[in-house]
Design an enzyme around this catalytic site. Structure first.
Site, mmCIF file in Angstrom:
data_model
loop_
_atom_site.group_PDB
_atom_site.id
_atom_site.type_symbol
_atom_site.label_atom_id
_atom_site.label_comp_id
_atom_site.label_asym_id
_atom_site.label_seq_id
_atom_site.Cartn_x
_atom_site.Cartn_y
_atom_site.Cartn_z
ATOM 1 N N LYS A 1 16.685 19.501 16.965
ATOM 2 C CA LYS A 1 16.207 18.203 16.464
ATOM 3 C C LYS A 1 15.770 18.298 15.009
ATOM 4 C CE LYS A 1 15.061 15.718 20.650
ATOM 5 N NZ LYS A 1 14.066 14.986 21.420
ATOM 6 N N LYS B 1 20.671 10.317 25.630
ATOM 7 C CA LYS B 1 20.445 8.897 25.358
ATOM 8 C C LYS B 1 20.288 8.628 23.870
ATOM 9 C CE LYS B 1 15.660 9.672 26.807
ATOM 10 N NZ LYS B 1 14.816 9.649 27.967
ATOM 11 N N LYS C 1 25.613 18.232 25.742
ATOM 12 C CA LYS C 1 24.831 17.547 26.777
ATOM 13 C C LYS C 1 24.862 16.033 26.567
ATOM 14 C CE LYS C 1 20.334 16.795 26.613
ATOM 15 N NZ LYS C 1 18.864 16.786 26.679
HETATM 16 P P1 AMP Z 1 14.363 13.309 28.540
HETATM 17 O O1 AMP Z 1 15.410 12.258 28.473
HETATM 18 O O2 AMP Z 1 14.536 14.325 27.464
HETATM 19 O O3 AMP Z 1 12.984 12.805 28.685
HETATM 20 O O4 AMP Z 1 14.697 14.106 29.892
HETATM 21 C C1 AMP Z 1 14.150 13.731 31.128
HETATM 22 C C2 AMP Z 1 14.735 14.593 32.218
HETATM 23 O O5 AMP Z 1 16.144 14.371 32.337
HETATM 24 C C3 AMP Z 1 14.559 16.092 31.981
HETATM 25 O O6 AMP Z 1 14.290 16.721 33.207
HETATM 26 C C4 AMP Z 1 15.902 16.500 31.449
HETATM 27 O O7 AMP Z 1 16.162 17.860 31.717
HETATM 28 C C5 AMP Z 1 16.835 15.601 32.235
HETATM 29 N N1 AMP Z 1 18.090 15.371 31.494
HETATM 30 C C6 AMP Z 1 18.245 14.727 30.315
HETATM 31 N N2 AMP Z 1 19.549 14.701 29.938
HETATM 32 C C7 AMP Z 1 20.240 15.355 30.910
HETATM 33 C C8 AMP Z 1 21.625 15.652 31.115
HETATM 34 N N3 AMP Z 1 22.570 15.285 30.250
HETATM 35 N N4 AMP Z 1 21.963 16.320 32.246
HETATM 36 C C9 AMP Z 1 21.029 16.688 33.153
HETATM 37 N N5 AMP Z 1 19.710 16.447 33.008
HETATM 38 C C10 AMP Z 1 19.302 15.778 31.915
#
Ligand code: AMP
Ligand code: TRP
Length: 337
Positions: free
Chosen positions: A115, A203, A200
């Protein structure tokens, strides 16, 4: 006597619209785990402001994430569901833990490196919050003495750091924190970008065709899957040489509990178009009922309010005890009553 249930803590940032990566990597597993564990599910809004958020969007998304938790099947009667900024112990504990965490450790975190690189490439300054972010996450987890933290694969390094910080504190003083373990799902741990399947799914990607949102309408889901990047091999095979197809197979496995072999066999003599159609339908079928419920919850703001109020009270009660313990061990004088 009833055996005490083990504790789970997890959270998702309201920093963008949630994707099927969040759903398959995190949420869907939380739903499975809620029967066996004492769970705390948090909307981690304090984490979201490590990058600039429009206040209006942050407010809307915070409630939407909460509604998605409920719509996905997390039962507010059995679990503690709350909004991180409503429970001030998280910030207080994070400060304390910051003093037991090294800058070197934080600057070695892959997520920070990625980031911060992105920001410096675009000439934006990097906030100290971005560097300290894993310490706040450690506070989230340790304040509840969580045994298990169900997350996607990208979070394993942060959980390792949480364990190191907890161990360090325990060694300096005396056992205070449970050393938590990560819980990474077998499938869905890393849903990949639909346009660049070696990355990966995120969002925060600038290209909406690269992700599927939990709230994407059926026709959008169909279109995005239809256009997703595959290869010219033409066979539905679970192989690293075919990252696009492998990703779609993984999505199917995570959604339907099928196996790679079963999928390969079913599509042995069929083309990508047919396979993509079926993947899209499987996603639509899973998400449509969730979307309907999210809309319903968002129209019932009072109900949401009731849930996050009750959640914050319980979370504050539990976490405050641990915070007091930390303060006492460090040597702070308890406030006079
Ligand atoms: P965040 O969007 O960073 O707050 O992630 C929230 C949860 O979603 C965390 O447990 C991440 O590891 C999971 N996560 C986010 N993106 C992915 C992805 N592309 N594949 C699997 N898990 C994800
Ligand atoms: N850092 C996590 C992410 O970006 C979100 C998060 C914050 C979290 N606090 C947590 C996850 C505590 C699990 C436990 O995905």
């Amino acid at each position: 006597m009833e055996e005490k249930k083990k504790i789970i803590f997890s959270g998702i940032q309201p920093s963008g619209n949630l994707t099927i990566g969040n759903y398959l990597g995190a949420l869907k597993n939380w739903v499975k785990l809620q029967d066996k564990y004492d769970c705390y599910f948090c909307v981690v809004d304090l984490h979201a402001i490590t990058v600039r958020q429009q206040p209006k969007d942050l407010r809307r998304r915070t409630l939407e994430v909460l509604a998605i938790y409920l719509a996905a099947g997390i039962d507010p009667e059995r679990n503690t569901i709350f909004i991180q900024s409503h429970v001030p112990t998280h910030c207080e504990a994070a400060w304390l833990l910051n003093c037991f965490t090294y800058v070197g450790e934080l600057s070695r975190m892959t997520q920070y490196k990625n980031k911060s690189q992105k920001y410096s490439d675009s000439g934006d300054p990097i906030s100290a919050g971005l560097l300290n972010y894993p310490v706040l996450m450690a506070a989230d987890i340790l304040l509840y003495n969580a045994d298990l933290v169900p997350v996607g694969k990208d979070q394993t390094q942060h959980i390792e750091l949480t364990r190191d910080i907890a161990q360090r504190f325990n060694n300096i003083y005396s056992p205070t924190f449970t050393i938590p373990e990560g819980y990474i799902p077998e499938s869905g741990a890393k849903v990949m970008d639909l346009q660049e399947p070696t990355k990966k799914m995120s969002k925060s990607s600038g290209n909406p065709n690269s992700f599927i949102l939990i709230m994407d309408p059926p026709e959008v889901i169909r279109r995005k899957i239809n256009r997703c990047v595959t290869d010219s091999i033409g066979k539905v095979k679970y192989s690293d040489d075919q990252p696009g197809i492998k990703n779609l197979i993984n999505i199917l496995i995570a959604l339907q509990g099928t196996t790679a072999e079963e999928v390969e066999k079913k599509y042995e003599n069929l083309g990508y178009a047919e396979f993509k159609n079926d993947v899209a339908e499987a996603i639509v079928q899973e998400l449509k009922p969730i979307q309907d419920k999210v809309k319903h919850y968002l129209e019932n703001k009072y109900y949401l309010e009731e849930i996050y109020k009750k959640g914050a009270e319980k979370a504050h009660y539990v976490s405050n005890k641990v915070l007091r313990k930390m303060q006492k061990k460090i040597g702070f004088i308890p406030p006079a009553r």
